[in-house]
Design a protein around this motif. Structure first.
Motif, mmCIF file in Angstrom:
data_model
loop_
_atom_site.group_PDB
_atom_site.id
_atom_site.type_symbol
_atom_site.label_atom_id
_atom_site.label_comp_id
_atom_site.label_asym_id
_atom_site.label_seq_id
_atom_site.Cartn_x
_atom_site.Cartn_y
_atom_site.Cartn_z
ATOM 1 N N SER A 185 0.836 -1.216 0.000
ATOM 2 C CA SER A 185 0.000 0.000 0.000
ATOM 3 C C SER A 185 0.861 1.252 0.000
ATOM 4 N N LEU A 186 1.936 1.229 0.737
ATOM 5 C CA LEU A 186 2.819 2.395 0.764
ATOM 6 C C LEU A 186 3.495 2.610 -0.588
ATOM 7 N N SER A 187 3.859 1.516 -1.233
ATOM 8 C CA SER A 187 4.484 1.641 -2.555
ATOM 9 C C SER A 187 3.496 2.185 -3.586
ATOM 10 N N ALA A 188 2.229 1.662 -3.554
ATOM 11 C CA ALA A 188 1.208 2.130 -4.512
ATOM 12 C C ALA A 188 0.860 3.583 -4.248
ATOM 13 N N GLU A 189 0.771 3.953 -2.987
ATOM 14 C CA GLU A 189 0.453 5.341 -2.656
ATOM 15 C C GLU A 189 1.546 6.280 -3.148
ATOM 16 N N ALA A 190 2.791 5.863 -3.033
ATOM 17 C CA ALA A 190 3.890 6.698 -3.511
ATOM 18 C C ALA A 190 3.837 6.863 -5.026
ATOM 19 N N ASP A 191 3.423 5.804 -5.744
ATOM 20 C CA ASP A 191 3.307 5.910 -7.202
ATOM 21 C C ASP A 191 2.212 6.899 -7.609
ATOM 22 N N LEU A 192 1.054 6.803 -6.909
ATOM 23 C CA LEU A 192 -0.046 7.707 -7.244
ATOM 24 C C LEU A 192 0.346 9.166 -6.970
ATOM 25 N N ARG A 193 1.018 9.421 -5.879
ATOM 26 C CA ARG A 193 1.425 10.783 -5.571
ATOM 27 C C ARG A 193 2.393 11.326 -6.641
#
Length: 292
Positions: free
Chosen positions: A212-220
């Protein structure tokens, strides 16, 4: 020339007779002395050969006297010096069980007296094996078999009197048997199962949280703040899964720890002669059971 007086003639005859008797007695006394030298000379050689050096020394002292024949003295003198050098000697000491020295001890060697009491002096002993017997004024006697070697001078023999025998117990009271350590209670299977579930929950938390942290960083980095609702929802689901895994892991591992600490103790076998009682309920019956 006047004829001799009868009184003077009788006196001369008496003196001559006395002189003859004295010479005869002197020869009679000298003959046994010479024989004693010869006997001692022969006896000393046999005694030396048999290892009886104390008796050989006494015989050599006789045949080495200046009054003996010169041939005997020439042999007996050096032999006496050799026997003196070879003759062993011992110094006996005795102590009680507490290490205190005892002097009131009579010593015998092969049944023959060696010392009436201990005085620290060296005493000659023939070479070979001997039985030494130590007899204190009070207490039991002690015997020891000792090998004495030729030429061994002033050998110290120390004996302990009143020591306990090798088979006697060191203490009059037997030691109490050491109590067996308490048996370690077994670990219930539910503890192992709970531990496994708790570890799995923490693993889910770690994996879901990382994703989740990796996906959130990609979206940002790509679409924030106008990202698609579906992509944002997916990240929220992963966050939720991570939270659930963390909660499950913490709670279940805590339960496993509680179960481990409160597990029942291992059953101990009843002691011989002891009585054990416990209540029971079976259906409509109740009572007390026991082991005697």
């Amino acid at each position: 020339m006047n004829p001799p007086c009868p009184a003077r003639a009788r006196l001369a005859l008496s003196l001559a007779a006395a002189a003859a008797l004295s010479l005869t007695g002197a020869r009679a006394d000298a003959a046994p002395h010479k024989q004693a030298c010869a006997d001692a000379y022969e006896r000393a050689q046999g005694l030396r050969h048999d290892g009886r050096l104390i008796e050989a020394r006494a015989a050599l002292v006789v045949c080495s006297q200046p009054s003996c024949p010169a041939a005997a003295v020439a042999d007996c003198g050096p032999w006496l010096a050799e026997v003196e050098q070879s003759l062993p000697s011992v110094v006996v000491a005795a102590r009680d069980a507490h290490g205190r020295e005892r002097l009131d001890v009579r010593v015998l060697v092969d049944g023959r007296p060696l010392a009436a009491a201990l005085d620290g002096k060296a005493r000659p002993v023939d070479p070979g094996p001997h039985t030494f017997r130590f007899e204190p004024a009070t207490g039991p006697a002690v015997e020891e078999r000792v090998l004495i070697r030729e030429g061994e001078k002033n050998r110290l023999l120390t004996v302990t009197l009143g020591a306990p025998s090798a088979g006697a117990p060191a203490s009059p009271h037997p030691l109490a048997p050491r109590a067996a350590p308490p048996a370690e209670p077994s670990v219930p299977g539910l503890v192992w199962a709970s531990g496994a579930v708790g570890v799995a929950g923490l693993a889910v938390f770690a994996v879901a949280g990382a994703l989740s942290l990796s996906a959130e960083a990609d979206l940002r980095a790509t679409c924030a703040p106008r990202c698609a609702e579906g992509e944002v929802r997916a990240i929220r689901v992963q966050h939720a899964i991570a939270d659930v895994g963390l909660g499950v892991g913490v709670v279940v591992l805590g339960a496993a720890a509680w179960l481990y600490m409160t597990r029942p103790a291992a059953a101990q076998p009843p002691k011989a002669g002891a009585t054990a009682l416990w209540p029971f309920i079976a259906g409509n019956a109740a009572g007390v059971a026991g082991a005697f």
